[in-house]
Write a protein that holds these residues in place. Structure first.
Motif, mmCIF file in Angstrom:
data_model
loop_
_atom_site.group_PDB
_atom_site.id
_atom_site.type_symbol
_atom_site.label_atom_id
_atom_site.label_comp_id
_atom_site.label_asym_id
_atom_site.label_seq_id
_atom_site.Cartn_x
_atom_site.Cartn_y
_atom_site.Cartn_z
ATOM 1 N N LEU A 97 55.241 16.357 20.593
ATOM 2 C CA LEU A 97 55.720 15.016 20.914
ATOM 3 C C LEU A 97 54.579 14.010 20.909
ATOM 4 O O LEU A 97 54.690 12.919 20.359
ATOM 5 C CB LEU A 97 56.419 15.016 22.277
ATOM 6 N N PHE A 98 53.475 14.373 21.541
ATOM 7 C CA PHE A 98 52.270 13.546 21.556
ATOM 8 C C PHE A 98 51.087 14.446 21.266
ATOM 9 O O PHE A 98 51.056 15.604 21.683
ATOM 10 C CB PHE A 98 52.096 12.842 22.908
ATOM 11 N N CYS A 197 67.216 5.264 18.069
ATOM 12 C CA CYS A 197 67.918 6.327 18.786
ATOM 13 C C CYS A 197 68.128 5.907 20.234
ATOM 14 O O CYS A 197 67.325 5.140 20.799
ATOM 15 C CB CYS A 197 67.114 7.624 18.726
ATOM 16 N N MET A 198 69.203 6.427 20.844
ATOM 17 C CA MET A 198 69.413 6.236 22.271
ATOM 18 C C MET A 198 69.825 7.569 22.871
ATOM 19 O O MET A 198 70.577 8.338 22.245
ATOM 20 C CB MET A 198 70.495 5.189 22.535
ATOM 21 N N VAL A 253 62.882 10.485 15.482
ATOM 22 C CA VAL A 253 62.888 9.749 16.746
ATOM 23 C C VAL A 253 63.740 10.433 17.815
ATOM 24 O O VAL A 253 63.600 10.147 19.006
ATOM 25 C CB VAL A 253 63.378 8.299 16.528
ATOM 26 N N GLU A 254 64.632 11.330 17.411
ATOM 27 C CA GLU A 254 65.549 11.941 18.388
ATOM 28 C C GLU A 254 64.839 12.819 19.427
ATOM 29 O O GLU A 254 65.141 12.712 20.632
ATOM 30 C CB GLU A 254 66.638 12.734 17.658
ATOM 31 N N PRO A 255 63.901 13.700 19.039
ATOM 32 C CA PRO A 255 63.256 14.537 20.059
ATOM 33 C C PRO A 255 62.497 13.725 21.103
ATOM 34 O O PRO A 255 62.577 14.020 22.306
ATOM 35 C CB PRO A 255 62.300 15.413 19.231
ATOM 36 N N ILE A 256 61.773 12.699 20.653
ATOM 37 C CA ILE A 256 60.984 11.917 21.608
ATOM 38 C C ILE A 256 61.884 11.097 22.520
ATOM 39 O O ILE A 256 61.657 11.019 23.737
ATOM 40 C CB ILE A 256 59.970 11.004 20.866
ATOM 41 N N THR A 257 62.964 10.514 21.976
ATOM 42 C CA THR A 257 63.887 9.727 22.808
ATOM 43 C C THR A 257 64.592 10.616 23.822
ATOM 44 O O THR A 257 64.746 10.245 24.995
ATOM 45 C CB THR A 257 64.928 9.017 21.930
ATOM 46 N N LYS A 269 66.413 3.682 25.049
ATOM 47 C CA LYS A 269 66.585 3.271 23.654
ATOM 48 C C LYS A 269 65.213 3.104 23.014
ATOM 49 O O LYS A 269 64.322 2.455 23.579
ATOM 50 C CB LYS A 269 67.365 1.961 23.561
ATOM 51 N N LEU A 270 65.071 3.681 21.809
ATOM 52 C CA LEU A 270 63.827 3.570 21.048
ATOM 53 C C LEU A 270 64.160 2.979 19.684
ATOM 54 O O LEU A 270 64.944 3.549 18.923
ATOM 55 C CB LEU A 270 63.167 4.944 20.869
#
Length: 776
Positions: A97-98, A197-198, A253-257, A269-270
């Motif tokens: 993720l990071f 993504c949300m 973007v889905e895993p991080i959101t 929301k990202l």
């Protein structure tokens, strides 16, 4: 082919056109939930390094900031953004993720969650990071040669393989060997909607994700396993999306959101900016391909050897699978007795490569068709005639997959396309040496229809008949903006013989919908369309069974027509066909079945793919090149397609026109330019150039509708194959106009001018060697 179709073969608008025109479509960026917060990412400004120190204290102190996340306070578990199913092959789990080790400009360093997007953006600017700068490997060549510089602990070479088919024959003196090299570039998908993504993690410990994606079940498997949740606790809902072109196939973007929502226990929301998308999501892969073929002097291919290198960027993503797919494409197009393909997939300190329209076919077919022009010219043979000697025939066996190519009609595409384009007449024009020079070119392309042969292929849907005779079909479909829902409705309407307005299609939802792999691999019309065809057939049979009980007639004497079931044949002797006792509407059948027979017409059907024919296209282009500036203008274009059957001709033509626009950009303009330091030099549409409407010619389409395969009503895919031959057709036309052999994409004006200048110098040297002089 059936000439009496009511819905299939007709043009209908996309199902949500009125909503979009009125601005009423709800995209993810429009969604709001109570207590919702916003996320913003801090992306790396350097291409390679290690974080020595990261200070988030100022950001955390900002009012409205809820929490700041870095590698220091998050999971270090690695995952693959590409995975569709658990334990999938060719899914290298190399992404976190990071990150603590930065591998490209755009790598994720931190995320801020705040009560507003403005506060989150301000907080990002307050985070201080110190890096130990490491050497940058900006190309596969540098990466492969580096001994001490390692992008990932496992090394810079992700994967290499060698595939070969057939038996190599001994070389004969009456044969020629031709060798060419082609390079393709990294490009941005350029969908109108950026990545968004949300996600919400509620008190029942259930995670819900609203995703503009191409595969909700793939997103679920990645997110659930990453966060340690069982699959019944993760719901992914497919939302309307503003385009993808493959850019939203993988879970970016889905895993991080989802992680952020689970941590703060509030809806998050990202939304990525355009710059974020260009540098930090994924690109079409850059490739470097050398092709060497042996050909007899009468134009028959003897063997073909291909060496390719795929630039995966900083993480593996789908690049290994993409490279494998590239190696299987050539046998779909040409009869080649012996074929060998060697490939290397390499890490670099550049943006991550991934799925893009055509899934490897544009890259390899561009190299192949530029090469085939070179072979034909070496033989001094008409380029159409040369192709015709070697193209596959209907029902040939694909030597790479050992599956029939089905009713392959590429020969009809080239013959009818050449005639419609006036190929012979245009080729007879004398070349000009003035400033503006015209030339013509063409290219053939092949692609697939689904994943059968290399991956399990099936789709499941449920049809529910309502009391008024309308129906709701629950699917795992993903409408990407290209008309999937409308086409599926047309197929169902044709089988059931009811108006399109009586059919509702529900898109993918992992909690409430049936399983489907997603929208990619040119599988939707061929596989999902076949599924809804058989589903509707079963529903019609159920209607006939219920009607037979009500009318007390044998089922074989009944016929479904225009939303009614009629009694036909000998049962109607001496009886008016309009007699209400011998005709029942779907409304009457469904209601009576429910009330009197206690029967509910609900059908669930799984379709299993058992074939994978080829889809084919031959595109012809005429160009005008300004030899002083290097600018290229497309003056005429014809796209001939083996479509099997056009379910919705207007949408098919739209797909082809859009793909040609994409492909012209690929050939001439689009490129994510990366410096030696790994920095992106064109991270906005201000300097990332797309082909605009005024630059486009009229795109003529020629549809070859021969059917013969297992798709619904004989239909085959078009969305990806339409992109495959475009770049090569344009480049071959430019080379024809200028007498050059350019093969490094994109053909930017400066490259064309440099090539002409280099050729002039070479011509001058030849004249000087002969004692000749040029007056100019």
């Amino acid at each position: 082919m059936n000439k009496d179709l009511n819905y299939v073969g007709k043009t209908f608008p996309i199902h949500d056109a009125p909503l979009k025109v009125r601005g009423e479509t709800i995209y993810v960026s429009d969604l709001t939930l109570p207590n919702m917060v916003y996320a913003k990412l801090l992306l790396s400004p350097i291409a390679h390094g290690v974080i020595i120190k990261i200070d988030t204290s100022k950001a955390e102190a900002l009012p409205g900031v809820i929490k700041v996340f870095t590698y220091l306070n998050t999971t270090s578990k690695r995952y693959s953004r590409y995975r569709i199913v658990p334990d999938q092959a060719f899914c290298t789990e190399d992404e976190c993720l990071f990150t603590e080790t930065v591998r490209f400009v755009g790598d994720r360093i931190a995320a801020v969650v705040a009560t507003s997007l403005e506060i989150a953006t301000t907080a990002i600017s307050l985070i201080s990071v110190d890096y130990e700068i490491l050497p940058v490997l900006s190309s596969p060549e540098e990466s492969l040669q580096a001994n001490q510089i390692i992008i990932h602990p496992e090394g810079n070479l992700i994967h290499q393989f060698e595939n070969q088919v057939g038996e190599k024959a001994p070389f004969h003196n009456d044969c020629l060997i031709v060798k060419t090299s082609t390079s393709t570039q990294k490009v941005h998908h350029a969908a109108m909607e950026t990545h968004v993504c949300m996600a919400d993690y509620n008190s029942s410990e259930t995670l819900t994700i609203w995703a503009a994606c191409q595969g909700v079940f793939g997103v679920r498997t990645i997110v659930a396993d990453l966060l340690g949740l069982s699959y019944n606790k993760v719901r992914v809902i497919k939302m309307p999306m503003g385009g993808s072109f493959g850019g939203k196939q993988e879970a970016i973007v889905e895993p991080i959101t989802a992680f952020l929502a689970k941590e703060v226990r509030r809806p998050v929301k990202l939304i990525l900016s355009r710059e974020d998308c260009i540098i930090a999501t994924m690109t079409r892969p850059a490739t470097y391909t050398t092709i060497s073929t042996t050909v007899s002097r009468d134009g028959i291919l003897q063997d073909c050897n291909v060496d390719s290198v795929v630039d995966a960027g900083a993480y593996a993503s789908s690049s290994v699978d993409n490279a494998q797919a590239m190696s299987h494409k050539l046998c779909k197009l040409y009869r080649i007795p012996y074929y060998k393909h060697r490939s290397k997939v390499v890490y670099t300190n550049t943006p991550v490569a991934g799925g893009a329209r055509g899934w490897g076919a544009p890259e390899i077919m561009t190299a192949l068709e530029i090469h085939m022009d070179a072979v034909g010219k070496k033989l001094n043979m008409d380029l159409v005639e040369f192709r015709l000697k070697n193209l596959v025939h209907p029902y040939d066996l694909d030597k790479a997959s050992h599956i029939s190519l089905g009713n392959a009609r590429v020969i009809e595409c080239i013959e009818q396309g050449a005639a419609a384009f006036g190929w012979n007449e245009r080729c007879k024009r004398k070349p000009t040496n003035g400033r503006y020079r015209r030339g013509v070119g063409f290219a053939c392309g092949a692609h697939k229809n689904g994943m059968y042969g290399g991956f399990p292929e099936h789709s499941t849907m449920t049809l529910k008949m309502n009391e008024d005779g309308s129906c709701i079909i629950n699917t795992g479909l993903h409408e990407l903006g290209c008309g999937t829902i409308t086409s599926i409705k047309q197929i169902a309407a044709e089988v059931l013989d009811i108006d399109l307005s009586y059919i509702t299609i529900i898109e993918a939802d992992t909690e409430n919908g049936p399983y489907d792999f997603g929208s990619y691999g040119s599988r939707v019309t061929y596989i999902c369309g076949a599924c809804v065809y058989e589903l509707a057939e079963r529903a019609k049979e159920k209607l006939l069974e219920c009607a037979a009980r009500i009318l007390q007639k044998p089922k074989q004497s009944l016929k479904a027509e225009d939303g009614n079931v009629l009694v036909v044949g000998s049962e109607l002797v001496g009886v008016s066909q309009l007699d209400e006792h011998h005709k029942l509407s779907y409304r009457e059948i469904v209601t009576t079945a429910k009330v009197k027979d206690n029967v509910d017409i609900v059908i669930t059907h799984t379709y299993h793919g058992t074939s994978n024919p080829g889809s084919y296209a031959v595109h012809f282009a005429e160009v005008e090149v300004d030899s002083a500036t290097g600018m290229v203008r497309i003056t005429d274009y014809l796209a001939a397609h083996d479509i099997g059957k056009a379910i919705n001709p207007g949408m098919v033509e739209g797909q082809i026109q859009g793909a040609v626009q994409n492909g012209i950009g690929y050939a001439l303009y689009e490129e994510i330019r990366i410096g030696k330091d790994g920095k992106i030099m064109n991270s906005s549409f201000k300097n990332y150039h797309l082909v605009n409407a005024p630059d486009m010619p009229i795109i003529k389409t020629l549809l070859i509708e021969q059917g013969g395969d297992e798709g619904p009503f004989g239909a085959k895919s078009v969305g990806e194959i339409a992109f495959v031959p475009v770049a090569a057709a344009v480049i071959n036309a430019v080379n024809n106009a200028l007498g050059t052999s350019l093969s490094e994409l994109p053909l930017l004006p400066e490259k064309i001018v440099a090539a002409l200048k280099s050729r002039k110098l070479s011509d001058l040297e030849i004249m000087e060697d002969k004692g000749e002089h040029c007056a100019n």
